[in-house]
Design an enzyme around this catalytic site. Structure first.
Site, PDB file in Angstrom:
ATOM      1  N   HIS A   1       3.517  -2.272   3.231  1.00  0.00           N
ATOM      2  CA  HIS A   1       3.610  -0.939   2.618  1.00  0.00           C
ATOM      3  C   HIS A   1       4.944  -0.814   1.891  1.00  0.00           C
ATOM      4  CE1 HIS A   1       0.586  -0.463   5.771  1.00  0.00           C
ATOM      5  NE2 HIS A   1       0.082   0.520   5.041  1.00  0.00           N
TER       6      HIS A   1
ATOM      7  N   ASP B   1       0.812  -1.222   0.000  1.00  0.00           N
ATOM      8  CA  ASP B   1       0.000   0.000   0.000  1.00  0.00           C
ATOM      9  C   ASP B   1       0.843   1.268   0.000  1.00  0.00           C
ATOM     10  OD1 ASP B   1      -2.024  -1.797   0.279  1.00  0.00           O
ATOM     11  OD2 ASP B   1      -2.948  -0.818   2.017  1.00  0.00           O
TER      12      ASP B   1
HETATM   13 ZN    ZN Z   1      -2.602   3.240   3.284  1.00  0.00          ZN
END
Ligand code: ZN
Length: 476
Positions: free
Chosen positions: A431, A286
């Site tokens: 992430h 992400d």
């Molecule tokens: Zn996010």
């Protein structure tokens, strides 16, 4: 009665004589009237003004007229600024033209930064009001938008406070309509209260209904810092206190957010999928693309023959279109993570839908791929988010394993967190922002590959598990 008349008439006569001796006649206006009714001496007019040593730019005028018909009284301020006068004095003129008999000025606050007044015109049973705040530094009438950040959240809060202050007796639609044109709203402010006036013309008896007093502390977190710093309108609530409250509010929200994320995580773990699709796992990344970390993640995925899914932000997609192209070219899946990562549950429906559609079309422009996968920031889902997903034909993808890489930023912790929770059918949240994430991914993929796992995209995983529709999907 007789006694009253005996005492009253001489006093009244003396009073009139006294006034006449002092009256400053506006000759051009009055001569005609006096001649027309000269034998009655029916019109007398006093005009005067008050000036202020400390505020040379301000004059308060009064005008008192007595005729056979009755008395009229006007009081109003004027300023050295022509522009201000145009607004204020023209309002007064309009009232005179309407034949208003009583126009009074309430002086709310005069200081070196602001003037606050309310002009109140009474005509029979009708009252018209004109409250206004003048910013002396800028020499202009101040709108609410210069004090507060006017966003959906502010309007929502204001609406709630108005409804509360009127104990729900105000028509919701009427309030909504008034708050839609917030720049036109009439208001005054003091240390404790923001007073808004929902109507400027009403029956005398209605004034109390449309004058709504809202507790200022409830709105301080929206106050613009530059405004608080620039002046002392919020005097008494010194800048420091306001800043403290804003900070408290921010910390409270952050704590709430952490708590919510933790609960989300627990919930996701309880709902961990059955793992009946064999040893397939979908890794998701992400908040990217990131200039350094995303290429490292791509190299690692390639090394282990793994496919991943990248939930990207519109802002970053615009910055790194070449990395977006590389992700697509190497066979990974592209997903939308909103334009700039807001908590969508705090936005109105239109804004939410834009976050679904805008980044999606940006990705399509760059890669030709029209992705239907959407991961809401913070995993925050509400009715608006679900509707927007439905209306744009998107699937909401959450996760069943949170690597907590955003929290630990430590490769060892990330590795442990994933390895303790991952199983066949998992969707793993990472992430591609932190080098620790790229470090951990290398170890995770190596270990899992040795255990016989394979790494697929989210769509592939959902298909294996026979999952379709809007979701939210957390794994299979
Ligand atoms: Zn996010």
């Amino acid at each position: 009665m007789r006694y009253m008349k005996w005492i009253g008439w001489p006093i009244f006569t003396l009073f009139v004589a006294f006034l006449i001796s002092l009256f400053i006649y506006d000759k051009t206006m009055d001569i005609g009237t006096i001649e027309a009714e000269s034998n009655q001496l029916s019109t007398a007019m006093t005009i005067g003004k008050t000036e202020f040593e400390d505020f040379p730019d301000l004059t308060i005028h009064f005008e008192h007229e007595i005729t056979d018909e009755g008395a009229s009284y006007y009081e109003w301020p004027s300023f050295t600024s022509e522009e201000l006068n145009n607004k204020v004095v023209s309002w007064v003129k309009r009232q005179k033209e309407k034949g208003v008999e009583n126009l009074s000025l309430q002086q709310k606050d005069i200081n070196h930064h602001f003037y606050q007044f309310i002009l109140l015109a009474k005509n029979n049973n009708i009252k018209e009001i004109f409250p206004f705040v003048i910013d002396k530094n800028e020499v202009k009438l101040l709108s609410l938008g210069e004090l507060f950040s006017i966003n959906d959240e502010f309007i929502h809060k204001l609406h709630a406070l108005v409804m509360e202050a009127t104990k729900g007796h105000m028509d919701e639609e009427f309030v909504q309509e008034k708050l839609a044109s917030i720049e036109d709203l009439l208001w005054l402010i003091d240390e404790e209260t923001l007073t808004v006036y929902l109507k400027d013309e009403m029956k005398s008896s209605e004034l109390a209904d449309y004058k709504v007093e809202l507790p200022l502390p409830e709105l301080l977190s929206f106050a613009k810092v530059e405004f608080i710093q620039r002046n002392s309108l919020l005097a008494g609530i010194v800048a420091e206190e306001a800043a403290n409250k804003a900070e408290e509010e921010r910390m409270r929200r952050e704590a709430e957010e952490r708590k919510r994320l933790e609960e989300e995580r627990k919930h996701a773990q309880q709902q961990r999928p059955s793992g009946n699709v064999g040893k397939y796992v979908a890794f998701t990344f992400d908040d990217g693309p990131h200039e350094q970390v995303t290429p490292r993640v791509l190299d690692t995925l390639k090394k282990y023959g793994a496919k991943g899914t990248f939930f990207m932000l519109g802002t970053e997609v615009n910055k790194y279109p070449d990395i977006v192209k590389r992700i697509a070219t190497e066979g990974h899946e592209l997903g939308n993570h909103s334009h700039n990562h807001p908590d969508l549950t705090k936005l109105d429906y239109g804004s939410v839908e834009r976050h679904f559609s805008d980044t999606r079309s940006t990705i399509e422009q760059i890669t030709g791929i029209n992705t239907s996968l959407f991961r809401p920031p913070y995993g925050a889902v509400n009715g608006n988010v679900l509707s927007a997903a439905g209306n744009t034909g998107s699937s909401i993808i959450l996760w069943s394993v949170d690597s907590l890489d955003w929290d630990s930023r430590n490769a060892h912790s990330i590795y442990n967190e994933v390895m303790q929770n991952v199983k066949g059918g998992s969707i793993v949240l990472m992430h591609d922002l932190y080098s620790s994430t790229a470090d951990a991914l290398e170890r995770i993929l190596k270990t899992l590959k040795d255990q016989g796992f394979e790494f697929v995209t989210v769509s592939e995983l959902l298909q294996m598990g026979g999952r379709t529709g809007t979701g939210p999907h957390r794994g299979v």
